[in-house]
Design an enzyme around this catalytic site. Structure first.
Site, mmCIF file in Angstrom:
data_model
loop_
_atom_site.group_PDB
_atom_site.id
_atom_site.type_symbol
_atom_site.label_atom_id
_atom_site.label_comp_id
_atom_site.label_asym_id
_atom_site.label_seq_id
_atom_site.Cartn_x
_atom_site.Cartn_y
_atom_site.Cartn_z
ATOM 1 N N LYS A 191 33.812 45.442 43.499
ATOM 2 C CA LYS A 191 34.818 46.724 43.751
ATOM 3 C C LYS A 191 34.258 47.645 44.643
ATOM 4 C CE LYS A 191 36.838 45.722 39.075
ATOM 5 N NZ LYS A 191 36.161 44.231 38.931
ATOM 6 N N ASP A 214 37.496 42.460 45.091
ATOM 7 C CA ASP A 214 38.574 42.666 44.051
ATOM 8 C C ASP A 214 39.595 43.898 44.567
ATOM 9 O OD1 ASP A 214 37.062 41.148 42.428
ATOM 10 O OD2 ASP A 214 36.158 42.519 40.991
ATOM 11 N N ARG A 216 42.594 35.463 46.581
ATOM 12 C CA ARG A 216 42.682 35.095 44.949
ATOM 13 C C ARG A 216 44.071 35.884 44.444
ATOM 14 N NH1 ARG A 216 39.075 38.664 41.990
ATOM 15 N NH2 ARG A 216 37.297 37.005 42.659
ATOM 16 N N LYS A 264 47.716 38.734 38.492
ATOM 17 C CA LYS A 264 48.867 39.470 37.848
ATOM 18 C C LYS A 264 48.614 41.126 38.391
ATOM 19 C CE LYS A 264 50.510 36.082 34.469
ATOM 20 N NZ LYS A 264 51.073 36.121 33.140
HETATM 21 C C1 LIG Z 1 39.246 35.494 38.134
HETATM 22 C C2 LIG Z 1 39.844 36.546 37.927
HETATM 23 C C3 LIG Z 1 39.938 37.875 38.509
HETATM 24 C C4 LIG Z 1 40.526 38.945 38.446
HETATM 25 N N1 LIG Z 1 40.341 39.939 39.406
HETATM 26 C C5 LIG Z 1 41.380 40.968 39.442
HETATM 27 C C6 LIG Z 1 41.250 41.882 40.453
HETATM 28 O O1 LIG Z 1 40.709 42.082 41.469
HETATM 29 N N2 LIG Z 1 42.193 42.948 40.286
HETATM 30 C C7 LIG Z 1 43.175 43.421 39.207
HETATM 31 O O2 LIG Z 1 43.906 44.069 39.285
HETATM 32 N N3 LIG Z 1 42.931 42.170 38.265
HETATM 33 C C8 LIG Z 1 42.169 41.022 38.397
HETATM 34 N N4 LIG Z 1 42.310 40.248 37.187
HETATM 35 C C9 LIG Z 1 42.809 40.354 35.870
HETATM 36 C C10 LIG Z 1 44.443 39.979 36.012
HETATM 37 O O3 LIG Z 1 45.022 41.005 36.850
HETATM 38 C C11 LIG Z 1 45.167 39.835 34.606
HETATM 39 O O4 LIG Z 1 44.977 41.299 34.151
HETATM 40 C C12 LIG Z 1 44.309 38.975 33.789
HETATM 41 O O5 LIG Z 1 44.044 37.767 34.307
HETATM 42 C C13 LIG Z 1 45.350 38.447 32.818
HETATM 43 O O6 LIG Z 1 46.464 38.006 33.380
HETATM 44 P P1 LIG Z 1 46.968 36.207 33.209
HETATM 45 O O7 LIG Z 1 47.207 35.761 34.559
HETATM 46 O O8 LIG Z 1 45.703 35.692 32.353
HETATM 47 O O9 LIG Z 1 48.076 36.079 32.225
HETATM 48 P P2 LIG Z 1 48.602 36.828 30.773
HETATM 49 O O10 LIG Z 1 49.860 36.275 30.510
HETATM 50 O O11 LIG Z 1 47.847 38.061 30.623
HETATM 51 O O12 LIG Z 1 47.518 35.879 30.014
HETATM 52 C C14 LIG Z 1 47.809 34.470 29.574
HETATM 53 C C15 LIG Z 1 46.965 33.878 28.573
HETATM 54 O O13 LIG Z 1 45.574 34.025 28.483
HETATM 55 C C16 LIG Z 1 44.912 34.845 27.568
HETATM 56 N N5 LIG Z 1 44.298 35.999 27.998
HETATM 57 C C17 LIG Z 1 44.719 36.879 28.955
HETATM 58 N N6 LIG Z 1 43.870 37.912 29.065
HETATM 59 C C18 LIG Z 1 43.208 37.885 28.056
HETATM 60 C C19 LIG Z 1 42.291 38.691 27.532
HETATM 61 N N7 LIG Z 1 41.846 39.928 27.985
HETATM 62 N N8 LIG Z 1 41.663 38.390 26.402
HETATM 63 C C20 LIG Z 1 41.927 37.216 25.556
HETATM 64 N N9 LIG Z 1 42.711 36.198 25.903
HETATM 65 C C21 LIG Z 1 43.378 36.774 27.325
HETATM 66 C C22 LIG Z 1 45.702 34.846 26.361
HETATM 67 O O14 LIG Z 1 45.825 33.487 25.809
HETATM 68 C C23 LIG Z 1 47.132 34.932 27.442
HETATM 69 O O15 LIG Z 1 48.506 34.447 26.321
HETATM 70 C C24 LIG Z 1 41.427 39.141 37.609
HETATM 71 C C25 LIG Z 1 41.567 37.818 36.625
HETATM 72 C C26 LIG Z 1 41.030 36.726 37.006
HETATM 73 C C27 LIG Z 1 41.180 35.456 36.150
#
Ligand SMILES: Cc1cc2nc3c(=O)[nH]c(=O)nc-3n(C[C@H](O)[C@H](O)[C@H](O)COP(=O)(O)OP(=O)(O)OC[C@H]3O[C@@H](n4cnc5c(N)ncnc54)[C@H](O)[C@@H]3O)c2cc1C
Length: 308
Positions: free
Chosen positions: A98, A134, A184, A187
């Protein structure tokens, strides 16, 4: 929507003190941040890579206030590179950074962050791996993309993150989908105003699919950062339609979330990279994990009441 409320509350010093000092906090934090030092994280790196997973390592600590702390962040990453070198994992263990932690928000922050991150990118390249920048809140992104472009002149494999919830991202994806780029798609985890970002989950999911299509049809290397089962199967379908084989894209998930799915995708022959964070300054990272899934907060709050 509880997530934005949690993110807003997390900025309060009172909440920060309360959460940081609660006796049960450590065991909940450990689920997402499985170590405080490089010595504690090395066995986890060994274990995960031994199970066929790849890693992107994150040293937590975005809330810095002095150039000295930014230099310390750089040194923490350099120490990590040193340890990864001994493990000889090459591109199987890369790093996520970051830029805030490298001084981006301080006076002269853009240049300071670039000068601090460059040696880390250089050191990573020297051991055959790379760094991904990131994406933080929307006000930081022009600077992040400019630093990304600058680093790619010497290290074209340097990756970056784009966030589906931002209106700007489809255009960013088109710009970044060229040959050799590593992008990458996530969401988005920050609290963003309605002027710049979709607020509804279904709108964010639709944008995610549109942007992923751009990346899959482009010439770069898409990294699908999501735990969402629907998006993961759509990604496989889009990859298939774009004529991409496993290895020409990868999945990425966070340590501590849907661990069985990490192993299932890897066993199916996909590249599966686990974002593994460690360090002592875990507050910001931890609060975003709580905000993503309100059930996490309920669990945490129950632990506070029953054990506190
Ligand atoms: C490898 C990676 C790198 C990332 N880097 C960044 C970045 O640089 N900048 C940024 O803004 N965001 C980053 N994120 C976070 C991202 O933006 C989301 O907030 C996060 O991934 C949750 O979204 P989702 O796509 O998993 O979907 P969601 O709809 O939120 O989740 C889908 C399912 O995954 C599970 N889940 C998701 N989050 C959680 C949690 N915290 N605890 C428990 N279960 C959970 C649940 O079962 C949920 O129903 C990153 C995520 C990943 C996986």
């Amino acid at each position: 929507m509880l997530g934005p409320v949690i993110l807003a509350a997390s900025r309060s010093d009172r909440i920060r003190r309360l959460i940081s000092a609660a006796p049960v906090t450590k065991q909940v934090v450990d689920r997402f941040i499985p170590g405080e030092t490089v010595d504690e994280i090395v066995p986890i790196v060994r274990e995960l890579t031994g199970r066929g997973l790849e890693l992107t390592m994150d040293v937590v600590g975005e809330d810095i206030t002095t150039p000295g702390q930014a230099a310390a962040a750089r040194d923490a990453y350099l120490e990590l590179v040193d340890r990864l070198k001994q493990l000889e994992l090459g591109p199987r263990a890369e790093m996520s950074v970051k830029l805030s932690m490298f001084g981006q928000a301080l006076g002269g922050g853009h240049d300071l962050a670039l000068s601090n991150v460059r040696p880390v990118v250089e050191a990573a390249a020297a051991i055959g791996t790379t760094v991904t920048l990131d994406a933080e809140d929307h006000t930081t992104l022009d600077s992040m993309f400019a630093i990304h472009e600058e680093l790619r002149k010497d290290f074209p494999q340097t990756g970056c993150v784009i966030q589906a919830y931002l209106f700007r991202t489809e255009a960013d994806a088109r710009r970044l989908a060229g040959n050799g780029s590593r992008v990458r798609l996530v969401k988005g985890a920050y609290r963003e105003p309605a002027e710049v970002a979709h607020q509804q989950k279904h709108e964010i999911d639709k944008a995610y699919v549109r942007i992923l299509k751009v990346l899959m049809e482009g010439e770069g290397y898409p990294m699908i950062g999501s735990h969402d089962p629907r998006l993961i199967s759509i990604a496989q379908e889009l990859a298939h339609r774009a004529g991409r084989k496993p290895g020409e894209y990868e999945f990425q998930m966070l340590y501590g979330i849907r661990g069985d799915e990490h192993l299932r995708l890897a066993a199916e022959g996909h590249r599966m990279r686990v974002y593994t964070a460690y360090g002592t300054d875990w507050y910001g990272y931890f609060m975003r994990r709580l905000a993503e899934k309100p059930a996490n907060l309920r669990f945490f709050a129950r632990s506070l009441v029953t054990k506190g």
